[in-house]
Write a protein that holds these residues in place. Structure first.
Motif, PDB file in Angstrom:
ATOM      1  N   ALA A 215       0.864  -1.183   0.000  1.00 45.11           N
ATOM      2  CA  ALA A 215       0.000   0.000   0.000  1.00 45.11           C
ATOM      3  C   ALA A 215       0.900   1.232   0.000  1.00 45.11           C
ATOM      4  N   ALA A 216       0.477   2.281  -0.662  1.00 46.06           N
ATOM      5  CA  ALA A 216       1.288   3.490  -0.733  1.00 46.06           C
ATOM      6  C   ALA A 216       0.598   4.638  -0.019  1.00 46.06           C
ATOM      7  N   GLY A 217       0.062   4.389   1.120  1.00 44.63           N
ATOM      8  CA  GLY A 217      -0.601   5.445   1.871  1.00 44.63           C
ATOM      9  C   GLY A 217      -0.923   4.972   3.260  1.00 44.63           C
ATOM     10  N   PHE A 218      -1.688   5.765   3.986  1.00 44.19           N
ATOM     11  CA  PHE A 218      -1.968   5.423   5.365  1.00 44.19           C
ATOM     12  C   PHE A 218      -3.327   4.768   5.558  1.00 44.19           C
ATOM     13  N   ALA A 219      -3.982   4.395   4.494  1.00 44.71           N
ATOM     14  CA  ALA A 219      -5.205   3.612   4.568  1.00 44.71           C
ATOM     15  C   ALA A 219      -4.867   2.223   4.041  1.00 44.71           C
ATOM     16  N   VAL A 220      -5.065   1.230   4.879  1.00 51.37           N
ATOM     17  CA  VAL A 220      -4.689  -0.128   4.503  1.00 51.37           C
ATOM     18  C   VAL A 220      -5.819  -0.758   3.682  1.00 51.37           C
ATOM     19  N   PRO A 221      -5.512  -1.278   2.503  1.00 46.13           N
ATOM     20  CA  PRO A 221      -6.546  -1.943   1.707  1.00 46.13           C
ATOM     21  C   PRO A 221      -6.953  -3.259   2.387  1.00 46.13           C
ATOM     22  N   PRO A 222      -8.165  -3.717   2.158  1.00 40.96           N
ATOM     23  CA  PRO A 222      -8.647  -4.931   2.820  1.00 40.96           C
ATOM     24  C   PRO A 222      -8.119  -6.232   2.209  1.00 40.96           C
ATOM     25  N   LEU A 223      -7.175  -6.155   1.305  1.00 40.33           N
ATOM     26  CA  LEU A 223      -6.691  -7.319   0.577  1.00 40.33           C
ATOM     27  C   LEU A 223      -6.188  -8.442   1.478  1.00 40.33           C
ATOM     28  N   ALA A 224      -5.356  -8.143   2.475  1.00 45.25           N
ATOM     29  CA  ALA A 224      -4.789  -9.183   3.340  1.00 45.25           C
ATOM     30  C   ALA A 224      -5.880  -9.940   4.079  1.00 45.25           C
ATOM     31  N   GLY A 225      -6.793  -9.226   4.704  1.00 44.46           N
ATOM     32  CA  GLY A 225      -7.887  -9.875   5.430  1.00 44.46           C
ATOM     33  C   GLY A 225      -8.791 -10.666   4.505  1.00 44.46           C
ATOM     34  N   ALA A 226      -9.093 -10.098   3.340  1.00 41.91           N
ATOM     35  CA  ALA A 226      -9.949 -10.796   2.371  1.00 41.91           C
ATOM     36  C   ALA A 226      -9.281 -12.059   1.844  1.00 41.91           C
ATOM     37  N   ALA A 227      -7.950 -12.077   1.832  1.00 42.40           N
ATOM     38  CA  ALA A 227      -7.217 -13.255   1.362  1.00 42.40           C
ATOM     39  C   ALA A 227      -7.058 -14.308   2.457  1.00 42.40           C
ATOM     40  N   GLY A 228      -7.535 -13.997   3.673  1.00 39.59           N
ATOM     41  CA  GLY A 228      -7.449 -14.959   4.766  1.00 39.59           C
ATOM     42  C   GLY A 228      -6.150 -14.906   5.551  1.00 39.59           C
ATOM     43  N   LEU A 229      -5.354 -13.855   5.347  1.00 38.16           N
ATOM     44  CA  LEU A 229      -4.103 -13.704   6.081  1.00 38.16           C
ATOM     45  C   LEU A 229      -4.376 -13.079   7.447  1.00 38.16           C
ATOM     46  N   ALA A 230      -3.555 -13.416   8.440  1.00 36.50           N
ATOM     47  CA  ALA A 230      -3.699 -12.825   9.768  1.00 36.50           C
ATOM     48  C   ALA A 230      -3.442 -11.323   9.674  1.00 36.50           C
ATOM     49  N   THR A 231      -4.325 -10.535  10.295  1.00 37.97           N
ATOM     50  CA  THR A 231      -4.199  -9.079  10.279  1.00 37.97           C
ATOM     51  C   THR A 231      -4.320  -8.524  11.693  1.00 37.97           C
ATOM     52  N   ASP A 232      -3.834  -7.289  11.865  1.00 42.25           N
ATOM     53  CA  ASP A 232      -3.981  -6.626  13.161  1.00 42.25           C
ATOM     54  C   ASP A 232      -5.292  -5.835  13.162  1.00 42.25           C
ATOM     55  N   ALA A 233      -5.513  -5.062  14.224  1.00 37.95           N
ATOM     56  CA  ALA A 233      -6.753  -4.298  14.359  1.00 37.95           C
ATOM     57  C   ALA A 233      -6.945  -3.268  13.248  1.00 37.95           C
ATOM     58  N   ARG A 234      -5.845  -2.807  12.622  1.00 38.64           N
ATOM     59  CA  ARG A 234      -5.942  -1.829  11.536  1.00 38.64           C
ATOM     60  C   ARG A 234      -6.065  -2.476  10.164  1.00 38.64           C
ATOM     61  N   GLY A 235      -6.022  -3.815  10.114  1.00 37.00           N
ATOM     62  CA  GLY A 235      -6.131  -4.516   8.843  1.00 37.00           C
ATOM     63  C   GLY A 235      -4.798  -4.804   8.181  1.00 37.00           C
ATOM     64  N   ARG A 236      -3.687  -4.461   8.867  1.00 36.74           N
ATOM     65  CA  ARG A 236      -2.367  -4.737   8.294  1.00 36.74           C
ATOM     66  C   ARG A 236      -2.022  -6.214   8.469  1.00 36.74           C
ATOM     67  N   MET A 237      -1.371  -6.786   7.467  1.00 33.92           N
ATOM     68  CA  MET A 237      -0.940  -8.175   7.540  1.00 33.92           C
ATOM     69  C   MET A 237       0.113  -8.300   8.637  1.00 33.92           C
ATOM     70  N   VAL A 238      -0.065  -9.265   9.534  1.00 30.51           N
ATOM     71  CA  VAL A 238       0.902  -9.499  10.601  1.00 30.51           C
ATOM     72  C   VAL A 238       2.011 -10.384  10.051  1.00 30.51           C
ATOM     73  N   VAL A 239       3.258  -9.903  10.172  1.00 26.55           N
ATOM     74  CA  VAL A 239       4.405 -10.654   9.673  1.00 26.55           C
ATOM     75  C   VAL A 239       5.415 -10.871  10.797  1.00 26.55           C
TER      76      VAL A 239
ATOM     77  N   ALA B  57       5.427  -6.206   2.746  1.00 33.11           N
ATOM     78  CA  ALA B  57       6.287  -5.068   3.057  1.00 33.11           C
ATOM     79  C   ALA B  57       5.491  -3.777   3.095  1.00 33.11           C
ATOM     80  N   SER B  58       6.054  -2.799   3.746  1.00 30.18           N
ATOM     81  CA  SER B  58       5.632  -1.414   3.771  1.00 30.18           C
ATOM     82  C   SER B  58       4.407  -1.168   4.639  1.00 30.18           C
ATOM     83  N   ASP B  59       3.582  -0.208   4.256  1.00 29.25           N
ATOM     84  CA  ASP B  59       2.485   0.255   5.096  1.00 29.25           C
ATOM     85  C   ASP B  59       1.389  -0.782   5.318  1.00 29.25           C
ATOM     86  N   ALA B  60       1.346  -1.798   4.513  1.00 27.53           N
ATOM     87  CA  ALA B  60       0.274  -2.792   4.622  1.00 27.53           C
ATOM     88  C   ALA B  60       0.598  -3.925   5.584  1.00 27.53           C
ATOM     89  N   VAL B  61       1.749  -3.855   6.268  1.00 25.16           N
ATOM     90  CA  VAL B  61       2.110  -4.920   7.202  1.00 25.16           C
ATOM     91  C   VAL B  61       2.479  -4.360   8.570  1.00 25.16           C
TER      92      VAL B  61
END
Length: 154
Positions: A4-28, A43-47
């Protein structure tokens, strides 16, 4: 890869079934591989990756080294080696306020502020040097700087 190239996390990780935090970022983990799907790197703002004192924040200061960490991890996996864990540390936070003004708040490695800041044209010069350094580092290859042709894939 999730990006993601901004401060709003797209719902892609959660929709793909990946573990996410409260903000929707993929947990790595520190590799940085998905905590729930270790064959997926992010990588980057989405994790949300582990960092000194907590987790990474959304910033270019996180994104650039994390991108390099992902590239190294993927290369290690392709060579049959375990990815090296990465430990993120911070040195400051900066805000550009146009072409002639900026603020750089220096921080401890855990991203807590210290009683030191740089402002005005000096801060602009440092910010510009960081941006230019990232630009040239992205093009450094094999000890030489190569010209990248748009659309060439190289």
């Amino acid at each position: 890869m999730v990006w993601a190239a901004g401060f709003a996390v797209p719902p892609l990780a959660g929709a793909a079934g990946l573990a996410t935090d409260a903000r929707g970022r993929m947990v790595v983990d520190g590799a940085p591989r998905s905590a729930s799907h270790p064959d997926v790197f992010g990588a980057s703002d989405a994790v949300a990756a582990p960092a000194v004192g907590g987790e990474t924040r959304m910033s270019c200061q996180t994104g650039v080294p994390m991108g390099a960490a992902v590239a190294g991890a993927v290369a290690a996996r392709a060579a049959g080696r375990a990815p090296r864990p990465v430990r993120f540390r911070y040195v400051g936070q900066n805000i550009s306020l146009g072409r002639r003004d900026a603020v750089i708040q220096f921080t401890r490695s855990d991203d807590t502020a210290v009683a030191a800041a740089l402002t005005g044209r000096a801060a602009v010069a440092v910010k510009e040097a960081v941006v230019r350094g990232a630009f040239w580092a992205a093009r450094w290859r094999g000890g030489t700087v190569r010209r990248v042709r748009p659309g060439s894939g190289r």
